[in-house]
Design an enzyme around this catalytic site. Sequence first.
Site, PDB file in Angstrom:
ATOM      1  N   ARG A  37      46.240  66.601 -12.135  1.00  0.00           N
ATOM      2  CA  ARG A  37      46.892  65.328 -11.798  1.00  0.00           C
ATOM      3  C   ARG A  37      47.269  64.551 -13.066  1.00  0.00           C
ATOM      4  O   ARG A  37      48.247  63.805 -13.060  1.00  0.00           O
ATOM      5  CB  ARG A  37      45.983  64.492 -10.897  1.00  0.00           C
ATOM      6  CG  ARG A  37      46.029  64.955  -9.454  1.00  0.00           C
ATOM      7  CD  ARG A  37      45.139  64.111  -8.566  1.00  0.00           C
ATOM      8  NE  ARG A  37      45.353  64.416  -7.166  1.00  0.00           N
ATOM      9  CZ  ARG A  37      44.634  63.906  -6.179  1.00  0.00           C
ATOM     10  NH1 ARG A  37      43.631  63.064  -6.446  1.00  0.00           N
ATOM     11  NH2 ARG A  37      44.895  64.215  -4.934  1.00  0.00           N
ATOM     12  N   LYS A 199      38.034  73.100   8.411  1.00  0.00           N
ATOM     13  CA  LYS A 199      38.061  72.481   9.737  1.00  0.00           C
ATOM     14  C   LYS A 199      39.386  72.570  10.459  1.00  0.00           C
ATOM     15  O   LYS A 199      40.430  72.250   9.901  1.00  0.00           O
ATOM     16  CB  LYS A 199      37.710  70.997   9.588  1.00  0.00           C
ATOM     17  CG  LYS A 199      36.256  70.756   9.249  1.00  0.00           C
ATOM     18  CD  LYS A 199      35.997  69.280   9.370  1.00  0.00           C
ATOM     19  CE  LYS A 199      34.646  68.898   8.833  1.00  0.00           C
ATOM     20  NZ  LYS A 199      34.575  67.466   8.602  1.00  0.00           N
ATOM     21  N   GLY A 352      43.800  69.713  -1.461  1.00  0.00           N
ATOM     22  CA  GLY A 352      43.043  69.644  -2.706  1.00  0.00           C
ATOM     23  C   GLY A 352      42.369  70.965  -3.061  1.00  0.00           C
ATOM     24  O   GLY A 352      42.536  71.487  -4.167  1.00  0.00           O
ATOM     25  N   GLY A 375      45.086  64.751   1.426  1.00  0.00           N
ATOM     26  CA  GLY A 375      45.439  64.078   2.676  1.00  0.00           C
ATOM     27  C   GLY A 375      46.901  63.667   2.724  1.00  0.00           C
ATOM     28  O   GLY A 375      47.544  63.756   3.783  1.00  0.00           O
TER      29      GLY A 375
HETATM   30  P1  ADP Z   1      42.127  71.802   1.546  1.00  0.00           P
HETATM   31  O1  ADP Z   1      41.309  70.847   0.708  1.00  0.00           O
HETATM   32  O2  ADP Z   1      43.014  72.666   0.716  1.00  0.00           O
HETATM   33  O3  ADP Z   1      42.854  71.138   2.677  1.00  0.00           O
HETATM   34  P2  ADP Z   1      39.832  72.516   3.126  1.00  0.00           P
HETATM   35  O4  ADP Z   1      39.119  71.315   2.602  1.00  0.00           O
HETATM   36  O5  ADP Z   1      40.219  72.539   4.554  1.00  0.00           O
HETATM   37  O6  ADP Z   1      41.101  72.848   2.217  1.00  0.00           O
HETATM   38  O7  ADP Z   1      38.924  73.801   2.921  1.00  0.00           O
HETATM   39  C1  ADP Z   1      38.416  74.215   1.677  1.00  0.00           C
HETATM   40  C2  ADP Z   1      37.028  74.740   1.791  1.00  0.00           C
HETATM   41  O8  ADP Z   1      36.926  75.729   2.789  1.00  0.00           O
HETATM   42  C3  ADP Z   1      36.531  75.391   0.518  1.00  0.00           C
HETATM   43  O9  ADP Z   1      35.504  74.605  -0.010  1.00  0.00           O
HETATM   44  C4  ADP Z   1      36.018  76.760   0.966  1.00  0.00           C
HETATM   45  O10 ADP Z   1      34.797  77.121   0.379  1.00  0.00           O
HETATM   46  C5  ADP Z   1      35.836  76.545   2.449  1.00  0.00           C
HETATM   47  N1  ADP Z   1      35.846  77.802   3.209  1.00  0.00           N
HETATM   48  C6  ADP Z   1      36.866  78.670   3.362  1.00  0.00           C
HETATM   49  N2  ADP Z   1      36.494  79.714   4.105  1.00  0.00           N
HETATM   50  C7  ADP Z   1      35.209  79.519   4.454  1.00  0.00           C
HETATM   51  C8  ADP Z   1      34.267  80.241   5.226  1.00  0.00           C
HETATM   52  N3  ADP Z   1      34.578  81.403   5.808  1.00  0.00           N
HETATM   53  N4  ADP Z   1      33.037  79.692   5.385  1.00  0.00           N
HETATM   54  C9  ADP Z   1      32.711  78.525   4.832  1.00  0.00           C
HETATM   55  N5  ADP Z   1      33.561  77.796   4.087  1.00  0.00           N
HETATM   56  C10 ADP Z   1      34.795  78.275   3.891  1.00  0.00           C
HETATM   57  C1  3PG Z   2      42.999  61.966  -3.098  1.00  0.00           C
HETATM   58  O1  3PG Z   2      42.245  62.419  -3.971  1.00  0.00           O
HETATM   59  O2  3PG Z   2      43.241  62.565  -2.038  1.00  0.00           O
HETATM   60  C2  3PG Z   2      43.695  60.670  -3.389  1.00  0.00           C
HETATM   61  O3  3PG Z   2      43.480  60.255  -4.697  1.00  0.00           O
HETATM   62  C3  3PG Z   2      43.273  59.588  -2.390  1.00  0.00           C
HETATM   63  O4  3PG Z   2      41.936  59.285  -2.566  1.00  0.00           O
HETATM   64  P1  3PG Z   2      41.103  58.602  -1.371  1.00  0.00           P
HETATM   65  O5  3PG Z   2      40.936  59.654  -0.323  1.00  0.00           O
HETATM   66  O6  3PG Z   2      39.797  58.157  -2.015  1.00  0.00           O
HETATM   67  O7  3PG Z   2      41.896  57.425  -0.876  1.00  0.00           O
END
Ligand code: ADP
Ligand code: 3PG
Length: 395
Positions: A37, A199, A352, A375
């Site tokens: 970033r 999720k 992220g 998000g």
């Molecule tokens: P993003 O931040 O890109 O939207 P998410 O937050 O939805 O992605 O998911 C990322 C997380 O999903 C990672 O921390 C990864 O370890 C976890 N993950 C992926 N596959 C599995 C799995 N089979 N079991 C547990 N965690 C998983």
């Molecule tokens: C992010 O990391 O997704 C942005 O910087 C927004 O942060 P926030 O979810 O704390 O508002």
Amino acid sequence: MAIKRVDDFDLNNKRVFIRVDFNVPQDENLNVTDDTRLKAALPTIKHVISHGGKAILASHLGKPKGQINPKYSLKPIVKFLSELLGFSVPMANDCIGDEVKKLVDNLKPGDLIVLENLRFHIGEEKNDPQFAKALAELCDIYINDAFGAAHRAHASIVGITQFVKDVGAGFLLANENKYLSKLMSHPERPFLVILGGVKVSDKIGVIEKLLEVADIFLVGGAMATTFLKAMGYNVGKSKYEEDKIDVAKNILEKAKEKNKPFILPTDVIVTDDLKSNFKKCVHINEIPDDMMVVDIGEETKKIFCYEITSTKTIFWNGPMGLFENPAFQEGTFAIAKCIANLNNVVSVVGGGDSAAAVRKSGYAEYFTHVSTGGGATLEFLEGIPLPGIKALDRY
Ligand code: ADP
Ligand code: 3PG
Ligand code: MG
């Protein structure tokens, strides 16, 4: 209406407030562990200072909830920014007030200053008009380059624009807007979506939108486990969302109605200990009761890559496995490699953790666009107008 970009303004001798998203991951010693970033904000910062602007950089970091907290100070971040820019960047102790005003008044064309964490003031997240006005008083031109925070209707993102005559987008925000809009309005077909991560619940809105726009879906990660469970498979001790089984069934039904392939793994990597290196590849019919799914399997990697190879547009959100453990990163990295090998394809990664996974794979530079938003990117794709972009749309 339209949005002006930073290069549409005469910046010479102007005080230019640049809202950046320096909300970057840090380790326990507050060192920046991923500077994407920071790097992504450099083109706008460099443009402003090289055109004689007086750059005032402002960001949030973490969630200090209106309290001053050294853990969330931007000072350690500025050290990394200075390294990237090749000169020492000064920093204010606050983001509003007389002392900050004085520092800003002393800036010369081409100078740069970083303000302290905006969220040390409760007015930031509340979009408080008085706080927004105090920020606005620091500048002649407002530039938003904080795409990652554009889904937040906060004072430095929305409120401030009501008190500044000239407002516009930085290069980063403009680019994100361009690539993500194109993805959803005029994708070249076939348009393939890769879903993974944890999720289903976080992503229902965006999946439903993508079901309308895209042509084919590949699903891995823990998300796939919820779908497999919905289809009646035993998933052992895997992470899945019991209360989203009906939602998963509904999504599968919709994909079928629309005649859009919704492809789940045929085999998976399982382990009995998330911290160990023990793993084995099993067919989805044979997931042991005492094991959990941590990655996609060998056959699935091949099937997914085969599908990927015959598409024109790709959007990817969600890692294929628990990639933070090197033992379970192969599925995610194989997909990244498969995409990296393609020519004449638009490939966009958002989220992220997904962006972090693609960078860790070493293939990020071969993607058309790696979004800096988490998000914000998902809300954008869901079709929710982002307040930070709307606030700039006035010309
Ligand atoms: P993003 O931040 O890109 O939207 P998410 O937050 O939805 O992605 O998911 C990322 C997380 O999903 C990672 O921390 C990864 O370890 C976890 N993950 C992926 N596959 C599995 C799995 N089979 N079991 C547990 N965690 C998983
Ligand atoms: C992010 O990391 O997704 C942005 O910087 C927004 O942060 P926030 O979810 O704390 O508002
Ligand atoms: Mg995430």
